[in-house]
Design a protein around this motif. Sequence first.
Motif, PDB file in Angstrom:
ATOM      1  N   UNK A   1      35.616  36.923  27.673  1.00 16.43           N
ATOM      2  CA  UNK A   1      35.929  37.967  26.677  1.00 16.43           C
ATOM      3  C   UNK A   1      35.274  37.412  25.345  1.00 16.43           C
ATOM      4  N   UNK A   2      34.321  38.040  24.702  1.00 14.10           N
ATOM      5  CA  UNK A   2      33.868  37.183  23.487  1.00 14.10           C
ATOM      6  C   UNK A   2      33.513  38.341  22.447  1.00 14.10           C
TER       7      UNK A   2
ATOM      8  N   UNK B   1      45.786  35.050  17.208  1.00  7.58           N
ATOM      9  CA  UNK B   1      45.874  36.440  17.414  1.00  7.58           C
ATOM     10  C   UNK B   1      44.810  36.836  18.585  1.00  7.58           C
ATOM     11  N   UNK B   2      43.728  36.156  18.432  1.00  7.34           N
ATOM     12  CA  UNK B   2      42.465  35.964  19.349  1.00  7.34           C
ATOM     13  C   UNK B   2      42.960  35.500  20.865  1.00  7.34           C
ATOM     14  N   UNK B   3      43.858  34.483  20.809  1.00  9.04           N
ATOM     15  CA  UNK B   3      44.406  34.078  22.049  1.00  9.04           C
ATOM     16  C   UNK B   3      45.435  35.016  22.622  1.00  9.04           C
ATOM     17  N   UNK B   4      45.887  35.686  21.660  1.00 12.71           N
ATOM     18  CA  UNK B   4      47.176  36.459  22.447  1.00 12.71           C
ATOM     19  C   UNK B   4      46.557  37.813  22.706  1.00 12.71           C
ATOM     20  N   UNK B   5      45.107  38.188  22.240  1.00 12.99           N
ATOM     21  CA  UNK B   5      44.368  39.390  22.373  1.00 12.99           C
ATOM     22  C   UNK B   5      43.577  39.145  23.902  1.00 12.99           C
ATOM     23  N   UNK B   6      43.725  37.865  24.574  1.00 12.86           N
ATOM     24  CA  UNK B   6      43.112  37.564  25.680  1.00 12.86           C
ATOM     25  C   UNK B   6      41.763  37.134  25.497  1.00 12.86           C
TER      26      UNK B   6
ATOM     27  N   UNK C   1      24.695  42.297  20.843  1.00 14.74           N
ATOM     28  CA  UNK C   1      26.300  41.852  20.610  1.00 14.74           C
ATOM     29  C   UNK C   1      27.026  43.139  20.362  1.00 14.74           C
ATOM     30  N   UNK C   2      28.450  42.588  20.588  1.00 16.07           N
ATOM     31  CA  UNK C   2      29.343  43.570  20.467  1.00 16.07           C
ATOM     32  C   UNK C   2      30.671  42.927  19.704  1.00 16.07           C
ATOM     33  N   UNK C   3      31.400  43.682  19.151  1.00 13.66           N
ATOM     34  CA  UNK C   3      32.444  43.141  18.330  1.00 13.66           C
ATOM     35  C   UNK C   3      33.541  44.219  17.611  1.00 13.66           C
ATOM     36  N   UNK C   4      34.491  43.463  17.156  1.00 15.77           N
ATOM     37  CA  UNK C   4      35.434  44.348  16.769  1.00 15.77           C
ATOM     38  C   UNK C   4      35.413  44.358  15.124  1.00 15.77           C
TER      39      UNK C   4
ATOM     40  N   UNK D   1      35.661  45.623  21.352  1.00 16.41           N
ATOM     41  CA  UNK D   1      34.023  45.542  21.736  1.00 16.41           C
ATOM     42  C   UNK D   1      33.744  44.208  22.059  1.00 16.41           C
ATOM     43  N   UNK D   2      32.962  43.862  23.205  1.00 14.33           N
ATOM     44  CA  UNK D   2      32.819  42.482  23.514  1.00 14.33           C
ATOM     45  C   UNK D   2      31.163  42.416  23.678  1.00 14.33           C
ATOM     46  N   UNK D   3      30.872  40.911  23.467  1.00 18.24           N
ATOM     47  CA  UNK D   3      29.574  40.554  23.673  1.00 18.24           C
ATOM     48  C   UNK D   3      29.535  39.980  25.321  1.00 18.24           C
TER      49      UNK D   3
END
Length: 281
Positions: free
Chosen positions: A2-3, A24-29, A243-246, A260-262
């Motif tokens: 998950x990127x 927070x990124x770690x908590x979001x998986x 790419x995809x992102x938040x 959104x993810x890459x």
Amino acid sequence: MRIDLHAHSNISDGTQPPAELVASAAEAGLDVVALTDHDTTEGWAEAGAAARAHGVALVPGMEVSCRTHEGISVHLLCYLHDPTHPGLLEEISKARDARLRRAEHMVALLAEDYPLNWDDVTQHLAPGATVGRPHIADALVAAGIVADRTEAFATILTSRSRYFIPHYAPDPAYAVGLVRAAGGVPVFAHPVATARGRVVGERTYHEMIDAGLGGLEIWHRDNPQEGREFLLGMAAKHDLIVTGSSDYHGRGKPNHLGENLTAPEQFARIEEQGSGKVIRP
């Protein structure tokens, strides 16, 4: 994997310190997160240490504010560049200085009509942070003038407001060339986000591609579906990274980390092209 390759800390216009953002990124998986603060790399060291502690890979990055000759705002993400490169460093320093002068001017105009002053704004700035309209928005919220940042940007701080002042920003193609010269990978952020204002035509895309554009941020909440189809066609035609992102800002926006993810194979292309290194736990 998950990127998520677009997130902001309070070193620019996010609401969390870099270390808290990584937590927070770690908590979001998330397995990988990029720190892409506006026109600054000041948060890299803190975020890198947190990435090792929380088991998340960190992509050191930045979001460069650009503007076309027609006055259209363009945001350019760059990844894995040399933060000490003289050409790029000089350009973002000019942009940061212009942001500060612009913010001071806007606050002076606002003070004519609202109970707001410069000290009210600086209370919302982290040490060394790049000042911008979001910090003015936070001051307006704290003063009870608006309910939140969204209302501030939709009304008082809109580009159509009498309080709005533009600031210096480099031409997008020139910025792409600087990022490449600094060993970085330039990716056009949310290119068709029409809700944010005017977007560029194909001529600007081709100028950026000729200068070395690496990719397009397609999977972003502000890109409408018809625009995504156009971008996918452009990426396929020119072999650009997708790419995809938040575009996460903490409490500053409704965007959620990982929304959104890459794809891993696209991320691998960024690693191959960049001169810098991903910080891994």
